[in-house]
Structure formats: C-alpha cells, structure tokens
Design a protein around this motif. Structure first.
Motif, mmCIF file in Angstrom:
data_model
loop_
_atom_site.group_PDB
_atom_site.id
_atom_site.type_symbol
_atom_site.label_atom_id
_atom_site.label_comp_id
_atom_site.label_asym_id
_atom_site.label_seq_id
_atom_site.Cartn_x
_atom_site.Cartn_y
_atom_site.Cartn_z
ATOM 1 N N ILE A 267 0.847 -1.191 0.000
ATOM 2 C CA ILE A 267 0.000 0.000 0.000
ATOM 3 C C ILE A 267 0.885 1.244 0.000
ATOM 4 O O ILE A 267 1.747 1.421 0.859
ATOM 5 C CB ILE A 267 -0.925 0.008 1.237
ATOM 6 C CG1 ILE A 267 -1.835 -1.222 1.210
ATOM 7 C CG2 ILE A 267 -1.743 1.283 1.277
ATOM 8 C CD1 ILE A 267 -2.724 -1.334 2.419
ATOM 9 N N GLN A 268 0.691 2.066 -0.989
ATOM 10 C CA GLN A 268 1.466 3.293 -1.086
ATOM 11 C C GLN A 268 0.863 4.349 -0.157
ATOM 12 O O GLN A 268 -0.343 4.514 -0.091
ATOM 13 C CB GLN A 268 1.477 3.800 -2.519
ATOM 14 C CG GLN A 268 2.038 2.790 -3.513
ATOM 15 C CD GLN A 268 1.914 3.272 -4.939
ATOM 16 O OE1 GLN A 268 1.439 4.373 -5.186
ATOM 17 N NE2 GLN A 268 2.341 2.441 -5.873
ATOM 18 N N ASN A 269 1.728 5.042 0.520
ATOM 19 C CA ASN A 269 1.285 6.085 1.439
ATOM 20 C C ASN A 269 1.142 7.402 0.677
ATOM 21 O O ASN A 269 2.078 8.205 0.601
ATOM 22 C CB ASN A 269 2.285 6.230 2.595
ATOM 23 C CG ASN A 269 2.305 5.007 3.477
ATOM 24 O OD1 ASN A 269 1.262 4.420 3.748
ATOM 25 N ND2 ASN A 269 3.495 4.609 3.930
ATOM 26 N N GLU A 270 -0.027 7.587 0.092
ATOM 27 C CA GLU A 270 -0.285 8.825 -0.630
ATOM 28 C C GLU A 270 -0.762 9.887 0.359
ATOM 29 O O GLU A 270 -1.347 9.584 1.393
ATOM 30 C CB GLU A 270 -1.345 8.592 -1.708
ATOM 31 C CG GLU A 270 -0.993 7.512 -2.718
ATOM 32 C CD GLU A 270 0.126 7.927 -3.670
ATOM 33 O OE1 GLU A 270 0.556 9.095 -3.587
ATOM 34 O OE2 GLU A 270 0.554 7.084 -4.471
ATOM 35 N N SER A 271 -0.514 11.117 0.028
ATOM 36 C CA SER A 271 -0.931 12.217 0.899
ATOM 37 C C SER A 271 -2.449 12.335 0.897
ATOM 38 O O SER A 271 -3.115 11.949 -0.065
ATOM 39 C CB SER A 271 -0.306 13.528 0.431
ATOM 40 O OG SER A 271 -0.817 13.891 -0.841
ATOM 41 N N VAL A 343 -13.342 4.589 -1.525
ATOM 42 C CA VAL A 343 -12.270 5.494 -1.105
ATOM 43 C C VAL A 343 -11.167 4.735 -0.373
ATOM 44 O O VAL A 343 -9.975 4.991 -0.588
ATOM 45 C CB VAL A 343 -12.835 6.617 -0.215
ATOM 46 C CG1 VAL A 343 -11.707 7.433 0.414
ATOM 47 C CG2 VAL A 343 -13.746 7.524 -1.040
ATOM 48 N N VAL A 344 -11.545 3.783 0.492
ATOM 49 C CA VAL A 344 -10.543 3.096 1.320
ATOM 50 C C VAL A 344 -9.907 1.910 0.598
ATOM 51 O O VAL A 344 -8.913 1.365 1.077
ATOM 52 C CB VAL A 344 -11.167 2.605 2.644
ATOM 53 C CG1 VAL A 344 -11.725 3.764 3.430
ATOM 54 C CG2 VAL A 344 -12.253 1.559 2.388
ATOM 55 N N SER A 345 -10.437 1.488 -0.531
ATOM 56 C CA SER A 345 -9.875 0.349 -1.258
ATOM 57 C C SER A 345 -9.274 0.807 -2.577
ATOM 58 O O SER A 345 -9.595 1.890 -3.071
ATOM 59 C CB SER A 345 -10.954 -0.706 -1.520
ATOM 60 O OG SER A 345 -11.992 -0.189 -2.317
ATOM 61 N N PHE A 346 -8.418 -0.005 -3.137
ATOM 62 C CA PHE A 346 -7.798 0.251 -4.443
ATOM 63 C C PHE A 346 -7.111 1.620 -4.506
ATOM 64 O O PHE A 346 -7.186 2.332 -5.497
ATOM 65 C CB PHE A 346 -8.835 0.146 -5.567
ATOM 66 C CG PHE A 346 -9.377 -1.247 -5.757
ATOM 67 C CD1 PHE A 346 -8.686 -2.177 -6.499
ATOM 68 C CD2 PHE A 346 -10.580 -1.612 -5.163
ATOM 69 C CE1 PHE A 346 -9.179 -3.464 -6.659
ATOM 70 C CE2 PHE A 346 -11.077 -2.898 -5.320
ATOM 71 C CZ PHE A 346 -10.368 -3.830 -6.077
ATOM 72 N N GLN A 347 -6.452 1.994 -3.403
ATOM 73 C CA GLN A 347 -5.691 3.251 -3.373
ATOM 74 C C GLN A 347 -6.550 4.467 -3.715
ATOM 75 O O GLN A 347 -6.089 5.442 -4.286
ATOM 76 C CB GLN A 347 -4.519 3.178 -4.356
ATOM 77 C CG GLN A 347 -3.570 2.035 -4.124
ATOM 78 C CD GLN A 347 -2.613 2.250 -2.965
ATOM 79 O OE1 GLN A 347 -2.051 1.323 -2.454
ATOM 80 N NE2 GLN A 347 -2.409 3.464 -2.567
ATOM 81 N N GLY A 348 -7.836 4.388 -3.409
ATOM 82 C CA GLY A 348 -8.726 5.490 -3.704
ATOM 83 C C GLY A 348 -9.224 5.524 -5.131
ATOM 84 O O GLY A 348 -9.900 6.475 -5.523
ATOM 85 N N GLU A 349 -8.906 4.484 -5.920
ATOM 86 C CA GLU A 349 -9.377 4.421 -7.297
ATOM 87 C C GLU A 349 -10.786 3.820 -7.328
ATOM 88 O O GLU A 349 -11.055 2.833 -6.642
ATOM 89 C CB GLU A 349 -8.433 3.581 -8.157
ATOM 90 C CG GLU A 349 -7.068 4.219 -8.395
ATOM 91 C CD GLU A 349 -7.157 5.506 -9.206
ATOM 92 O OE1 GLU A 349 -8.011 5.572 -10.113
ATOM 93 O OE2 GLU A 349 -6.379 6.434 -8.922
ATOM 94 N N PHE A 350 -11.652 4.384 -8.144
ATOM 95 C CA PHE A 350 -13.021 3.899 -8.261
ATOM 96 C C PHE A 350 -13.052 2.738 -9.257
ATOM 97 O O PHE A 350 -12.911 2.939 -10.467
ATOM 98 C CB PHE A 350 -13.951 5.009 -8.742
ATOM 99 C CG PHE A 350 -14.328 5.995 -7.671
ATOM 100 C CD1 PHE A 350 -13.698 5.983 -6.438
ATOM 101 C CD2 PHE A 350 -15.314 6.938 -7.894
ATOM 102 C CE1 PHE A 350 -14.039 6.885 -5.450
ATOM 103 C CE2 PHE A 350 -15.663 7.856 -6.911
ATOM 104 C CZ PHE A 350 -15.018 7.829 -5.682
#
Length: 528
Positions: A267-271, A343-350
């Motif tokens: 999991i990448q820690n995106e801002s 929002v909480v899954s797939f790095q916020g990707e829909f």
C-alpha cells in the motif's frame, strides 16, 4: 372477544392493506413479477453470454483452478471458498467452461434478488394503492439497482459469478426480512453475505438506510436515528468483522487447506490531499459519464437533481417542512456509504464493481421521492408527476442502451484479443514446421507505450473492456492454443532477450517480425 372502536378500525385497515398487497403481489403475482424481472435482465445482459474470454483472471483460473480458491482465501471470502471448492471438487462444475449457463444462472438469481428488493418496499410505500403507471415507475426505479453500466463489470469475472449471486441474494433476502420485522433471521443472512463477497453489505446498508427512513417518517429525530443506526449496524457488522478478522484467520485456514497465502499488496502512502483530489475528480466523472461508460452528458447528476428537487417539493407540499433536514441527512449518510468502500480500497481508485452501489443509492432516492410525491397527494399537481416518471423510465432506458454499447465494445476487444493470439500462434506453427523443433514455453512483456484498452474501444473502465492481451497475455495465448489443439508452458521473460529485442521500442500495430522472437524452443513476445 370482539374488538371495537379505533382498534377494530385499525385492524380492518391493516387487513385491507394486506389483502390489496396480496392481490398485487400474491402467489401468481410473485411469479409474474419474477419472470418480468428475469426477462428484462436477460434482454439487457444476455449479450454477455456470447463472450468467450471474460478476463485474464478467469482465463488463468481455467488454467489453474487452484488460483481461484487461493484468491477466495486471500480476500477473506470464506463461504465463497467453500462454494467454489464444492463446485470444483464435488460437482465438477467450472463456470468458465460453461459461460452461457453460468451467466443464465446468475441472471436467474439476480432476478430473485431484485424481486426481494421490490417486495422490501411494497408495504412501506403502499404500492398496492398506486395507479398502474406509478407501479411501473416503482418497478423501474428498483430495477436501476441492477440495470446500470457499472454493474456490467460483474460479468467480466465468470469464475466469480457464484460469490456475486450468493452475496446479493442473501443481502436482499436480509433486507426483505427486515421489512417484515423478522430481524433475527434477517441479521443472520446479512452477516453471512459478506463472507461470499464483501460489497454486498454496502448494497444492504443503502437499502436498509432508505427503509429505516421511510418506516420512521413522522417520528422524532431520536427514533429515526435509532432505527437507522440499528439497521446499518445489522447491514455492516458482517463486513466490518470480516475485514478485521480476515488477516488473522487467513494464515490458519490457508495452512489447513494446503494453499500458500498470496503476497499482500504494498500500500502506497499517498498524501491526504492527493487522495481527496483523486476522489473528487472521480466523483465528477461518476456523475458526468459513469466513469466513461456513458456519454459525458451528466445524466447521473441530472437524475439525482430531479429526484432531489421533487422529493423536497413533495415534503413541503405534504406539510412536513421540518423533514427536509432529515431528508438531506439521509442523503448524506447514503452518499458516505456509497463511496466509503471505494475510497478506502484500491488506493482510492473507483473500480466499477466497487462503486456500483452508486446506482442503488440513486434508486433508493427515487423511491423516497415517489413516497413523498404520494404523501403530497392532490396538493401536488398532476403535471408534476411527469418529470419524475419521465426521469425514472428514461434513465433506466438510457442505462440499458449504454449497457448494449458496453457489450458491443466488449466484443470488439475480445475479437482483437483472439486475433492477436492467433497471429502469435500462427508464427509458432510456422516455426515448428520449418525447423521441426517444438516450442515449449511462452513469455510476454509489454512495450513502454502499452495501453490497458484497445484504441477501438470507446466505453471502458477498470476491468470493463480491458485487453486480455497485456499482462495476462499468457493465459490468453494458452486458452486460444487449447482451441487449436496446442499447448504452451508458461515461461519467464529473459532479461537479455527483452533488452536486445524489445527495449525502447513502441508499436501501434502488431509487427510479428519485431515483436515475436523464438529462441531455443522458447517464445518471447512483446505486446504493443
């Protein structure tokens, strides 16, 4: 002992409603409604029964069925694992080997889930007292839950149709039992549904959120809040518990059944600012074009706007202006439920299958609008019903139209995949005839300009109409090879071969002289 007074009148009124309800959806009515749902679903989704490839996950599952079982365990879908294990090892039924039958069975169960959803609201909305036209609008509004372009992604995972249909059926059955006050059994079903597929709890939460709002109308805020909270806890408890305990149980269960655990994704820690910008951008695309699966005409936004405006008008004309705030609070809760998982899954990707409850939220909002329009009664002009009826029926018709566009584009993508694989296999056969040497393995890479979708495809997002030729090229080529009576083992791309023949190159079309290399009985190919 005979009842008298207001108690007798109330009992007679309740009995009268039950009689009218049974008349509209009695034993024969249930069957007619179910068949109507099934025919509609088949006419809209039936085109997927002609697909041969599904996606790379399905094709790899066909090559290695154990991979599907490992996936179930790694994603904490315990009942899904049990169901697939029985299907594979006891019944010897592999969905990807019987795609047409699998799609038909999925639609049969989906029609039953839709029936349960419709019956969940017949009582609280008193649909039995509505005119035929309003009943048709009611059926159309509920159908939006499963007849929408985002739901199309479910059909791209043939090997997962079992977990999809089981979870949705249990979720809708639980909602139906809640509407009939069978809370204990309903809670059990809602608890089991996420153990097949976790997204089912979002569908159930949105339905129960609307049901609680409608059942609590006219009561105080505390009573409405209490009912909403209780219903949402019942809908979400199974999914939350599954999420929290999954990692703890995964290692134990996987070790016991003899499967290795899939490595967890990094999991990448995106801002937070990046995440919010990404989510807002995708929300705009969702309301504009359903993430590119419809024309960018803002149809979802316009539908939501019309339903919201007419609902507020109905509330005001019904003399319940103080309920406007509660209505918007209900809409906020529904919105958070709809996009929270995405929002909480797939790095916020829909991802389409994860954000598909967006249409359940819209369908429930339409039902709330119909409720308030009926409550307003004669205070609301007859002409005011026209925008609501036209919006619901027209919106459903447009969803069905764009679903056909998605399916047509799927056929284009699939035909190009098969063409690409056959061109590679033609080279293999030509090489074997000329040299007399057998090609044993195949390995693939992609060029630096590789696209997930073909240029000829217009409607695509996440797995919807993605190319199988790409990262999943081996499973594609092996599948097509099996149709031709050939077999190629899976090899590893040689770094020296990749550097010498493919590095720094880009192609816009298939060039066999440059993109395919056969060395020492091994096939190496670069996908443009």
């Amino acid at each position: 002992m005979m009842m008298s007074g207001p108690f007798e009148n109330a009992a007679m009124e309740k009995t009268g409603k039950m009689i009218r309800l049974k008349t509209w959806v009695g034993s024969s009515g249930y069957l007619k409604l179910y068949l109507g749902n099934l025919i509609t679903l088949f006419l809209v989704w039936g085109g997927f029964s002609r697909c041969r490839l599904a996606n790379s996950d399905t094709l790899w599952g066909e090559i290695d069925p154990g991979a599907t079982l490992i996936s179930r365990l790694s994603n904490f879908r315990w009942l899904g694992y049990a169901g697939d294990w029985i299907s594979y090892n006891v019944l010897h039924f592999y969905p990807y080997e019987h795609r047409t039958l699998s799609v038909l069975l999925f639609l049969m169960v989906l029609a039953a889930a839709l029936l349960l959803l419709q019956l969940t609201f017949t009582g609280v909305l008193e649909v039995q007292n509505w005119t035929s036209r309003r009943k048709l609008v009611f059926l159309a509004a509920t159908s939006i839950c499963f007849l929408n372009v985002l739901t199309s992604e479910l059909f791209y995972f043939t090997e997962s149709l079992l977990i999809f249909k089981a979870s949705l059926l249990l979720a809708m059955a639980g909602c139906f039992l809640f509407s009939r006050r069978h809370y204990a059994v309903g809670t059990v079903l809602l608890f089991l549904a996420p153990m097949f597929y976790q997204m089912s709890c979002i569908y159930a939460a949105l339905v129960l959120c609307a049901l609680a709002y409608l059942e609590s109308e006219g009561k105080g805020f505390c009573q409405i809040f209490g009912r909403e909270l209780g219903y949402l806890c019942a809908a979400m408890a199974g999914g939350i518990l599954n999420y929290l305990t999954g990692p703890l149980l995964d290692a134990t269960i996987s070790r016991r059944v003899g499967y290795e655990i899939l490595p967890s994704k990094q999991i990448q820690n995106e801002s937070l600012s990046w995440l919010m910008q990404n989510v807002l951008r995708q929300l705009g695309e969702l309301y504009e074009s359903s993430l590119g699966l419809m024309m960018p005409l803002w149809l979802p936004f316009l539908f939501s706007l019309v339903m919201t405006v007419m609902a507020v008008c109905g509330i005001c004309l019904a003399g319940e202006k103080e309920d406007v705030g509660i209505y918007f609070l209900y809409k906020i809760v529904s919105f958070l439920l709809m996009c929270g998982m995405a929002v909480v899954s797939f790095q916020g990707e829909f991802v389409c299958r994860v954000i598909a409850p967006f249409y359940t939220m819209q369908a429930m909002n339409a039902l709330v609008t119909l409720y308030w329009m009926n409550r307003a009664g004669k205070r609301i002009r007859r002409w005011a019903w026209k925008p609501v009826c036209i919006s619901v029926l027209g919106y459903l018709a447009l969803q069905c139209f764009f679903i056909q566009a998605v399916i047509s584009n799927r056929m284009v993508s699939e035909n190009l995949d098969i063409l690409y694989a056959n061109q590679i296999l033609d080279i293999v056969e030509k090489y074997e005839k000329q040299t007399g040497c057998k090609v044993k393995t195949a390995a693939f890479c992609v060029d630096s300009n590789y696209s997930v979708y073909y240029d000829q495809v217009n409607y695509c997002h996440s797995a919807v109409n993605s190319r199988v030729a790409g990262q999943g090229t081996y499973s594609l080529v092996e599948t097509v090879a099996s149709w031709r009576g050939m077999s190629l083992g899976r090899g590893e791309m040689d770094e020296k071969v990749c550097e010498e023949y493919f590095a720094g190159k880009n192609w816009d079309t298939f060039d066999p002289e440059e993109q395919v290399v056969i060395l020492d009985g091994n096939l190496y190919a670069c996908v443009y």
